[in-house]
Design a protein around this motif. Structure first.
Motif, PDB file in Angstrom:
ATOM      1  N   ASN A  19     -47.911  -3.600  -2.190  1.00  0.00           N
ATOM      2  CA  ASN A  19     -48.714  -3.199  -1.031  1.00  0.00           C
ATOM      3  C   ASN A  19     -49.452  -1.878  -1.220  1.00  0.00           C
ATOM      4  O   ASN A  19     -50.581  -1.725  -0.764  1.00  0.00           O
ATOM      5  N   GLY A  28     -52.630  -7.989   2.303  1.00  0.00           N
ATOM      6  CA  GLY A  28     -52.382  -6.571   2.543  1.00  0.00           C
ATOM      7  C   GLY A  28     -51.618  -6.283   3.817  1.00  0.00           C
ATOM      8  O   GLY A  28     -51.282  -5.133   4.092  1.00  0.00           O
ATOM      9  N   GLU A  65     -47.078  -7.655  -2.363  1.00  0.00           N
ATOM     10  CA  GLU A  65     -48.038  -8.045  -1.312  1.00  0.00           C
ATOM     11  C   GLU A  65     -47.597  -9.376  -0.726  1.00  0.00           C
ATOM     12  O   GLU A  65     -47.206 -10.294  -1.446  1.00  0.00           O
ATOM     13  N   SER A  66     -47.675  -9.518   0.583  1.00  0.00           N
ATOM     14  CA  SER A  66     -47.016 -10.622   1.290  1.00  0.00           C
ATOM     15  C   SER A  66     -47.516 -12.006   0.891  1.00  0.00           C
ATOM     16  O   SER A  66     -46.718 -12.939   0.722  1.00  0.00           O
ATOM     17  N   GLY A  98     -53.612   0.519   0.962  1.00  0.00           N
ATOM     18  CA  GLY A  98     -52.365   1.124   0.542  1.00  0.00           C
ATOM     19  C   GLY A  98     -52.509   2.598   0.207  1.00  0.00           C
ATOM     20  O   GLY A  98     -53.596   3.170   0.254  1.00  0.00           O
ATOM     21  N   TYR A 102     -42.288  -0.108   2.535  1.00  0.00           N
ATOM     22  CA  TYR A 102     -43.196  -1.256   2.633  1.00  0.00           C
ATOM     23  C   TYR A 102     -44.175  -1.264   1.466  1.00  0.00           C
ATOM     24  O   TYR A 102     -44.485  -2.318   0.907  1.00  0.00           O
TER      25      TYR A 102
END
Length: 302
Positions: free
Chosen positions: A53, A15, A170-171, A59, A165
């Motif tokens: 995200n 997140g 999600e990263s 989020g 973003y």
């Protein structure tokens, strides 16, 4: 030697932005001694719906449980890195001025509806809520939702705005997608959805209200048929995942050989609160009617 999971996946940063540089990540992926995906005798697609995200727990349209869903999905991908042929990701993509966002509607005092307000045809006809523009089309939309027994129009918080973003993958999940891409020489398939200003689009194939008899994204439907198994994860289980499944299954309803290829990982998706019971009932119906498999990321073997 297989790259350790902690070099790809920072569990404490689900997140949040990744602290692992993509160049470092992809350099390590390039050292993996894995057969190219094009050599796979069994073709397996990992289909991730809206793992973005804004659907994470902090989020703009948070889904409770989404962080654990990311954790389970990443571990599944890592465990089966050499078996998964391709990863497909859908990307919910919006502008502020769309029919399901507050700015589209106004009451007699000039107030916009709060998020999660439900707007019915009666609300529009009575003047309780009026569209700021596209009045005729807006009324027709909510009427068609009712006629087709679709979900009522819900005003959602602004989310997944294009270029923001919140709209990005999600990263930690993205790290695994890119790692797989480089390690197996397999280009991820990106499915952009939700850009029609006059319709919600929960499913990945077509909007909630589509042109009659329009099948939607036929290129994607044909692509799905190329795989022996289709593993499905994503957010939210009750909305975009369920509607995506419905659209695919209804399109291929006369081809049980195709629908039976679908495997749903139930611990890699979570519903919006309040929809738990109806979601499970619908999934059970899909199992019985179309022969899909519903299992977990730890029980599923490839």
């Amino acid at each position: 030697m297989k790259t350790p999971l902690h070099d790809i996946f920072e569990e404490h940063r689900i997140g949040l932005s990744s602290e692992i540089g993509l160049n470092t990540l992809l350099d390590k992926a390039s050292l993996e001694e894995l057969s190219p995906a094009s050599n796979d005798s069994e073709k397996i697609l990992f289909l991730a719906i809206d793992m973005q995200n804004d659907f994470m727990e902090k989020g703009q349209l948070a889904v409770p449980g989404s962080h654990q869903d990311i954790h389970n999905s990443v571990r599944f991908l890592y465990t089966h890195l050499e078996k998964i042929t391709r990863i497909a990701v859908s990307l919910d993509t919006h502008q502020p001025d769309q029919i399901f966002h507050p700015i589209w509607w106004m009451d007699a005092e000039g107030n916009h509806p709060a998020p999660f307000t439900v707007i019915t045809p009666e609300d529009v006809q009575s003047g309780k809520w009026l569209p700021v523009h596209d009045g005729k089309e807006s009324l027709a939309y909510v009427q068609k939702l009712a006629e087709q027994s679709k979900k009522e129009l819900c005003i959602w918080p602004y989310h997944c705005l294009e270029g923001s973003y919140g709209a990005a993958l999600e990263s930690q999940f993205a790290n695994m997608v890119f790692f797989h891409s480089a390690a197996r020489r397999s280009t991820p398939l990106r499915i952009v959805k939700g850009q029609d200003p006059l319709s919600e689009m929960y499913g990945i194939i077509k909007p909630e209200v589509a042109i009659a008899d329009e099948p939607g994204n036929e290129e994607l439907l044909r692509e799905l048929k190329n795989y022996d198994r289709i593993i499905v994860v994503g957010e939210a289980k009750s909305h975009c995942v369920l509607e995506s499944l419905r659209q695919i299954l209804e399109y291929y309803q006369a081809e049980p050989d195709v629908t039976s290829r679908i495997v749903v990982l139930s611990d890699c998706m979570s519903p919006i609160p309040g929809f738990e019971e109806s979601t499970e009932e619908t999934l059970a119906h899909f199992q019985e009617t179309y022969g899909i498999t519903v299992t977990t990321s730890t029980a599923c073997t490839l």
